[in-house]
Scaffold this active site. Structure first.
Site, PDB file in Angstrom:
ATOM      1  N   TYR A 158       0.825  -1.214   0.000  1.00 30.40           N
ATOM      2  CA  TYR A 158       0.000   0.000   0.000  1.00 30.40           C
ATOM      3  C   TYR A 158       0.861   1.267   0.000  1.00 30.40           C
ATOM      4  O   TYR A 158       0.360   2.358  -0.251  1.00 30.40           O
ATOM      5  CB  TYR A 158      -0.945   0.031   1.209  1.00 30.40           C
ATOM      6  CG  TYR A 158      -2.035  -1.033   1.182  1.00 30.40           C
ATOM      7  CD1 TYR A 158      -2.230  -1.846   0.061  1.00 30.40           C
ATOM      8  CD2 TYR A 158      -2.863  -1.222   2.279  1.00 30.40           C
ATOM      9  CE1 TYR A 158      -3.217  -2.816   0.057  1.00 30.40           C
ATOM     10  CE2 TYR A 158      -3.860  -2.201   2.266  1.00 30.40           C
ATOM     11  CZ  TYR A 158      -4.022  -2.996   1.149  1.00 30.40           C
ATOM     12  OH  TYR A 158      -4.999  -3.955   1.140  1.00 30.40           O
ATOM     13  N   LYS A 207       3.723 -15.043   1.990  1.00 30.70           N
ATOM     14  CA  LYS A 207       3.640 -15.743   0.698  1.00 30.70           C
ATOM     15  C   LYS A 207       5.084 -15.983   0.281  1.00 30.70           C
ATOM     16  O   LYS A 207       5.537 -15.568  -0.792  1.00 30.70           O
ATOM     17  CB  LYS A 207       2.863 -14.858  -0.304  1.00 30.70           C
ATOM     18  CG  LYS A 207       2.497 -15.534  -1.609  1.00 30.70           C
ATOM     19  CD  LYS A 207       1.421 -16.586  -1.487  1.00 30.70           C
ATOM     20  CE  LYS A 207       1.197 -17.259  -2.828  1.00 30.70           C
ATOM     21  NZ  LYS A 207       0.372 -18.485  -2.743  1.00 30.70           N
ATOM     22  N   ASP A 252      -2.751 -17.941   1.285  1.00 29.24           N
ATOM     23  CA  ASP A 252      -3.877 -18.639   0.648  1.00 29.24           C
ATOM     24  C   ASP A 252      -4.402 -19.756   1.554  1.00 29.24           C
ATOM     25  O   ASP A 252      -5.611 -19.922   1.720  1.00 29.24           O
ATOM     26  CB  ASP A 252      -3.508 -19.152  -0.753  1.00 29.24           C
ATOM     27  CG  ASP A 252      -2.083 -19.644  -0.853  1.00 29.24           C
ATOM     28  OD1 ASP A 252      -1.340 -19.522   0.136  1.00 29.24           O
ATOM     29  OD2 ASP A 252      -1.696 -20.153  -1.916  1.00 29.24           O
ATOM     30  N   ASP A 277      -5.094  -6.878   6.043  1.00 24.38           N
ATOM     31  CA  ASP A 277      -6.325  -6.182   5.687  1.00 24.38           C
ATOM     32  C   ASP A 277      -7.384  -7.201   5.251  1.00 24.38           C
ATOM     33  O   ASP A 277      -8.516  -7.227   5.750  1.00 24.38           O
ATOM     34  CB  ASP A 277      -5.983  -5.221   4.519  1.00 24.38           C
ATOM     35  CG  ASP A 277      -7.097  -4.252   4.202  1.00 24.38           C
ATOM     36  OD1 ASP A 277      -8.076  -4.196   4.957  1.00 24.38           O
ATOM     37  OD2 ASP A 277      -6.978  -3.543   3.180  1.00 24.38           O
ATOM     38  N   ASP A 286     -10.698  -8.849   7.636  1.00 28.58           N
ATOM     39  CA  ASP A 286     -12.094  -8.679   7.208  1.00 28.58           C
ATOM     40  C   ASP A 286     -12.785 -10.038   7.097  1.00 28.58           C
ATOM     41  O   ASP A 286     -13.949 -10.196   7.460  1.00 28.58           O
ATOM     42  CB  ASP A 286     -12.174  -7.943   5.863  1.00 28.58           C
ATOM     43  CG  ASP A 286     -12.442  -6.451   6.054  1.00 28.58           C
ATOM     44  OD1 ASP A 286     -12.031  -5.913   7.110  1.00 28.58           O
ATOM     45  OD2 ASP A 286     -13.050  -5.824   5.174  1.00 28.58           O
TER      46      ASP A 286
END
Ligand code: NAD
Length: 353
Positions: free
Chosen positions: A141, A188, A220, A244, A248
């Site tokens: 980000y 990852k 994943d 993030d 959620d």
């Protein structure tokens, strides 16, 4: 104790829910003998309308003179044009960066009294009590980017330094020491170089925390484990984007986005506290907003910025008692069942503090 708190109500349901957490803090002050002074400032869409920028300099100046910030939510259809030069969320990224708030803490708890209406089976939700520690000021980000513009290509960059990973990993391991002593680090590392640095650094930091167990999960696989064995997680450490997304996903375990609080912290006690939900324009002004996430954010403010643990617990217990007695806002009520307004729900919480 004396404390000064900056309130940024923002847009949509932001003002409705921040009013309730200010009321909860005022109740705490009178009940425990503290003096909290509140100052209000502009941020988000309302700030764009009034000043042309999502985070005016006066807001930053006001925040610099405070012990903590309490934020509602920003954004809404009025400002949702993705090609606009000024957007409400710019205020969020800017305030986090300006104050160096590198660690975002999001506790996720499944309340047994809400399990009946949760999308997961009750037995899977038993004992779900996790704490996300998400890196907030680095990663993809904030890395170099090229907007599409005239060209037919665009890119973002995931960049992490060892120091950035170290300081947030340190927050996660310390938090785990006060909990069930387990950290699950998300990455990852099989594909991304920045995530190999992430894993290597987390392993290094772990050497100083031999009493805490460390588990690594690829992001994943983590999305799946979050739903198949949610109670097995204690502290979940993740970079900015993966944290993030996963937090959620985990919000489903709590029954509604409206239930969850967050704290954005740095190395001292200054922090920014906000619910994890957005400005919910679809229900704004209707008395339907669930104030729990914002009220629980006020509890985190008491815990992390003011170091008032008993007061924080008093607020959390008041919320639990309100739910145990059966009060439900529309988002957590059984389908078609009765529900109470934002005002009624908050009044019951306040009465229990
Ligand atoms: P949202 O979180 O605002 O709403 C998603 C759904 O959850 C909606 O149906 C909403 O009614 C419901 N909901 C959210 N909070 C609730 C609450 N407290 N009580 C009851 N129901 C609640 O997400 P969205 O619809 O994707 O975004 C709306 C706006 O909010 C957009 O402009 C977005 O950019 C912005 N946003 C802001 C933040 C923030 O300020 N931190 C975060 C996410 C989205």
């Amino acid at each position: 104790m004396d404390a000064k708190i900056l309130v940024l109500p923002g847009d949509g349901i932001g003002p409705e829910v921040t009013a309730k957490s200010v009321a909860a803090l005022e109740k705490v002050a009178s009940r425990f003998g503290h003096r909290f002074v509140f100052e209000e400032a502009l941020m988000g869409g309302i700030a764009i309308d009034k000043t042309g920028t999502a985070l005016p300099d006066e807001t930053i100046k006001a925040a610099e003179g405070c012990d903590a910030i309490l934020l509602g939510a920003v954004g809404g259809p009025k400002w949702d044009n993705p090609s606009a030069a000024v957007r409400p969320e710019q205020g969020l990224l800017k305030i986090r960066q300006h104050f160096g708030l590198f660690a975002n803490l999001r506790p996720v708890k499944a309340y047994p009294m809400l399990a009946e209406h949760a999308p997961l089976r009750r037995e899977l939700l038993e004992g779900v009590d996790m704490l996300f520690v998400r890196e907030l000021t680095g990663g993809i980000y904030f890395g170099a980017r090229q907007e599409q513009g005239e060209s037919d290509r665009a890119y973002d960059t995931m960049l992490y330094s060892v120091d950035e990973v170290k300081r947030v990993a340190d927050v996660a391991f310390r938090a785990a020491q006060g909990r069930r002593k387990k950290v699950t680090s998300i990455d990852k590392a099989n594909v991304l170089a920045a995530m190999r640095l992430w894993r290597r650094t987390v392993v290094e930091v772990h050497e100083d925390f031999s009493d805490v167990a460390l588990e690594h999960l690829l992001v994943d696989a983590a999305t799946m484990h979050m739903l198949t064995r949610p109670a097995s997680f204690d502290v979940i450490l993740a970079g900015n984007m993966f944290g993030d997304i996963l937090s959620d996903e985990a919000s489903v375990l709590a029954g509604s986005l409206g239930m969850l609080p967050s704290a954005s912290l740095r190395s001292d006690t200054f922090g920014l506290y906000e619910p994890i939900h957005g400005s919910a324009p679809d229900i704004a002004g209707q008395g339907k907003a669930n104030p729990t996430g914002t009220i629980l954010s006020a509890a985190l403010l008491l815990r992390y910025s003011l170091r008032l643990e008993a007061e924080a617990q008093a607020v959390e217990q008041a919320v639990e008692q309100t739910l145990a007695e059966g009060a439900r806002t529309a988002d957590i009520a059984p389908r078609g069942g009765p529900y109470v307004s934002t005002d009624e729900f908050a009044a019951t919480v306040l009465a229990h503090i």
